[in-house]
Design a protein around this motif. Structure first.
Motif, PDB file in Angstrom:
ATOM      1  N   GLY A   1       1.109  -1.358   0.012  1.00 30.40           N
ATOM      2  CA  GLY A   1      -0.104  -0.187   0.048  1.00 30.40           C
ATOM      3  C   GLY A   1       0.506   1.120   0.227  1.00 30.40           C
ATOM      4  N   ASN A   2       2.136   1.498  -0.037  1.00 31.25           N
ATOM      5  CA  ASN A   2       2.852   2.092  -0.132  1.00 31.25           C
ATOM      6  C   ASN A   2       4.480   1.802  -1.356  1.00 31.25           C
ATOM      7  N   LEU A   3       4.651   2.883  -1.667  1.00 34.61           N
ATOM      8  CA  LEU A   3       6.376   2.694  -2.882  1.00 34.61           C
ATOM      9  C   LEU A   3       7.157   1.882  -1.889  1.00 34.61           C
ATOM     10  N   ALA A   4       7.588   2.498  -1.060  1.00 40.00           N
ATOM     11  CA  ALA A   4       8.547   3.140  -0.162  1.00 40.00           C
ATOM     12  C   ALA A   4       8.528   1.187   1.231  1.00 40.00           C
ATOM     13  N   LEU A   5       7.377   1.105   1.509  1.00 39.34           N
ATOM     14  CA  LEU A   5       7.131  -0.583   1.535  1.00 39.34           C
ATOM     15  C   LEU A   5       7.121  -1.594   0.518  1.00 39.34           C
ATOM     16  N   ASP A   6       7.133  -1.481   0.206  1.00 38.43           N
ATOM     17  CA  ASP A   6       6.921  -2.716  -1.838  1.00 38.43           C
ATOM     18  C   ASP A   6       8.026  -2.420  -2.065  1.00 38.43           C
ATOM     19  N   LEU A   7       9.034  -0.710  -2.046  1.00 39.73           N
ATOM     20  CA  LEU A   7      10.746  -1.562  -2.224  1.00 39.73           C
ATOM     21  C   LEU A   7      11.359  -1.944  -0.698  1.00 39.73           C
ATOM     22  N   ALA A   8      10.711  -1.886   0.254  1.00 44.14           N
ATOM     23  CA  ALA A   8      11.655  -2.809   1.529  1.00 44.14           C
ATOM     24  C   ALA A   8      11.408  -4.583   1.639  1.00 44.14           C
ATOM     25  N   GLY A   9      10.208  -4.541   0.429  1.00 48.14           N
ATOM     26  CA  GLY A   9       9.619  -6.013   0.133  1.00 48.14           C
ATOM     27  C   GLY A   9      10.646  -6.581  -0.736  1.00 48.14           C
ATOM     28  N   THR A  10      11.577  -6.038  -0.936  1.00 43.22           N
ATOM     29  CA  THR A  10      12.095  -6.720  -1.974  1.00 43.22           C
ATOM     30  C   THR A  10      13.111  -7.492  -1.492  1.00 43.22           C
ATOM     31  N   LEU A  11      13.466  -7.471  -0.157  1.00 43.54           N
ATOM     32  CA  LEU A  11      14.347  -8.616   0.503  1.00 43.54           C
ATOM     33  C   LEU A  11      13.116  -8.901   1.138  1.00 43.54           C
TER      34      LEU A  11
ATOM     35  N   ASP B   1       1.774  10.997   9.137  1.00 44.34           N
ATOM     36  CA  ASP B   1       0.365  10.792   8.899  1.00 44.34           C
ATOM     37  C   ASP B   1      -0.409  10.237  10.168  1.00 44.34           C
ATOM     38  N   PRO B   2      -0.336  11.021  11.460  1.00 43.43           N
ATOM     39  CA  PRO B   2      -1.443  10.156  11.997  1.00 43.43           C
ATOM     40  C   PRO B   2      -2.173   9.812  11.789  1.00 43.43           C
ATOM     41  N   SER B   3      -3.252  10.767  11.185  1.00 43.89           N
ATOM     42  CA  SER B   3      -4.511   9.409  11.383  1.00 43.89           C
ATOM     43  C   SER B   3      -4.888   8.786   9.595  1.00 43.89           C
ATOM     44  N   GLY B   4      -3.069   8.691   9.382  1.00 45.15           N
ATOM     45  CA  GLY B   4      -3.245   7.583   8.029  1.00 45.15           C
ATOM     46  C   GLY B   4      -3.874   5.824   8.828  1.00 45.15           C
ATOM     47  N   PRO B   5      -3.788   5.115   8.025  1.00 48.74           N
ATOM     48  CA  PRO B   5      -3.930   3.646   8.356  1.00 48.74           C
ATOM     49  C   PRO B   5      -2.853   2.912   8.868  1.00 48.74           C
ATOM     50  N   PRO B   6      -2.948   2.560  10.015  1.00 43.35           N
ATOM     51  CA  PRO B   6      -2.080   1.907  11.049  1.00 43.35           C
ATOM     52  C   PRO B   6      -0.649   0.963  10.085  1.00 43.35           C
ATOM     53  N   LEU B   7       0.602   1.574  10.525  1.00 40.57           N
ATOM     54  CA  LEU B   7       1.358   0.909   9.551  1.00 40.57           C
ATOM     55  C   LEU B   7       1.876  -0.759  10.417  1.00 40.57           C
ATOM     56  N   LYS B   8       2.118  -2.135   9.906  1.00 43.86           N
ATOM     57  CA  LYS B   8       1.513  -2.970  10.299  1.00 43.86           C
ATOM     58  C   LYS B   8       3.344  -4.139   9.781  1.00 43.86           C
ATOM     59  N   GLU B   9       3.350  -5.300  10.539  1.00 38.58           N
ATOM     60  CA  GLU B   9       4.550  -6.061   9.979  1.00 38.58           C
ATOM     61  C   GLU B   9       3.592  -7.586   9.752  1.00 38.58           C
TER      62      GLU B   9
ATOM     63  N   LEU C   1       0.521  -1.601   4.892  1.00 36.63           N
ATOM     64  CA  LEU C   1      -0.470   0.383   5.791  1.00 36.63           C
ATOM     65  C   LEU C   1      -1.972  -0.919   4.889  1.00 36.63           C
ATOM     66  N   ASP C   2      -2.397  -0.990   6.875  1.00 38.25           N
ATOM     67  CA  ASP C   2      -3.978  -2.147   7.154  1.00 38.25           C
ATOM     68  C   ASP C   2      -4.681  -1.360   6.592  1.00 38.25           C
ATOM     69  N   ARG C   3      -5.477  -1.361   5.621  1.00 39.96           N
ATOM     70  CA  ARG C   3      -6.718  -0.235   5.272  1.00 39.96           C
ATOM     71  C   ARG C   3      -8.029  -1.145   4.799  1.00 39.96           C
ATOM     72  N   SER C   4      -7.582  -2.365   5.678  1.00 35.91           N
ATOM     73  CA  SER C   4      -9.046  -3.303   5.836  1.00 35.91           C
ATOM     74  C   SER C   4     -10.127  -2.606   6.697  1.00 35.91           C
TER      75      SER C   4
ATOM     76  N   VAL D   1       8.605   7.015   1.898  1.00 39.65           N
ATOM     77  CA  VAL D   1       8.385   6.690   3.389  1.00 39.65           C
ATOM     78  C   VAL D   1       7.781   7.965   3.902  1.00 39.65           C
ATOM     79  N   ILE D   2       8.440   9.014   4.093  1.00 41.25           N
ATOM     80  CA  ILE D   2       8.395  10.118   4.808  1.00 41.25           C
ATOM     81  C   ILE D   2       6.766   9.857   4.734  1.00 41.25           C
ATOM     82  N   THR D   3       5.857  10.278   4.123  1.00 45.36           N
ATOM     83  CA  THR D   3       4.295  10.622   4.792  1.00 45.36           C
ATOM     84  C   THR D   3       3.640   9.491   4.837  1.00 45.36           C
ATOM     85  N   VAL D   4       4.097   8.953   4.998  1.00 50.03           N
ATOM     86  CA  VAL D   4       3.635   7.108   5.861  1.00 50.03           C
ATOM     87  C   VAL D   4       4.077   7.420   7.540  1.00 50.03           C
ATOM     88  N   LEU D   5       4.844   8.166   7.599  1.00 53.51           N
ATOM     89  CA  LEU D   5       5.545   8.010   9.091  1.00 53.51           C
ATOM     90  C   LEU D   5       5.242   9.187   9.314  1.00 53.51           C
TER      91      LEU D   5
END
Length: 185
Positions: free
Chosen positions: A8-18, A129-137, A148-151, A123-127
């Protein structure tokens, strides 16, 4: 190379490449061509850009910095200063130019530095944004993907259904069958 874009985020998808960071790490950005493919597949750029070994090293540094900062946020720790410097330096660079195509799609043009700058800004936007969807692992033990949990009700527990969700559900089913005395099918 198959890339997953479930965060749900470009930087988090990049992080997922490892992948599988805690068990047997699997590097998906194995060479400049793989980064070029990821940039295009992710939508960071609309057309392939020139990627060299230095750009690949920058992308990997940015990936690890974004991952570390997101984990710092998840663990309510102070941000790692070195990771902050890497993300902030990349975000200060140029941005891709975005135009609207005749078919109604966004067209992103720029070089690899501009594309990585957009990743850093995401990634700056995600980190911040206090009202954004929760960041989860991901809840699957071996998986370390962040998302990002948008469920509805923010009850999602795994990064994506195709890879982790199906495996978690299948394992739970087999465990229920074993505890009920039946053999898994």
């Amino acid at each position: 190379m198959e890339f997953a874009f479930v965060s749900g985020n470009l930087a988090l998808d990049l992080a997922g490449t490892l992948r599988w960071r805690r068990t047997e790490p699997e590097e998906q950005l194995v060479d400049p061509a793989a980064l070029q493919a990821w940039l295009t597949a992710s939508g960071a750029v609309s057309e392939p850009v020139r990627v060299d070994a230095a750009a690949l090293a920058s992308a990997r540094r940015l990936r690890e910095a974004a991952y570390r900062l997101a984990c710092d946020r998840l663990e309510a720790r102070a941000f790692d200063p070195e990771s902050l410097a890497i993300v902030n330096e990349a975000s200060a660079g140029p941005a891709t130019a975005i135009t609207l195509g005749a078919e109604g799609r966004a067209i992103r043009r720029g070089d690899v530095r501009a594309a990585l700058g957009d990743v850093a800004r995401s990634v700056i936007t995600v980190l911040t944004d206090p009202s954004g969807p929760p960041l989860k692992e991901c809840g699957r033990e071996a998986c370390t993907r962040l998302y990002l949990d948008r469920s509805r009700g923010a009850r999602r527990t795994w990064c994506g259904m195709d890879e982790c969700g199906n495996r978690v559900k299948a394992a739970a089913y087999r465990a229920r069958r074993r505890s009920a005395g039946g053999a898994p099918s």
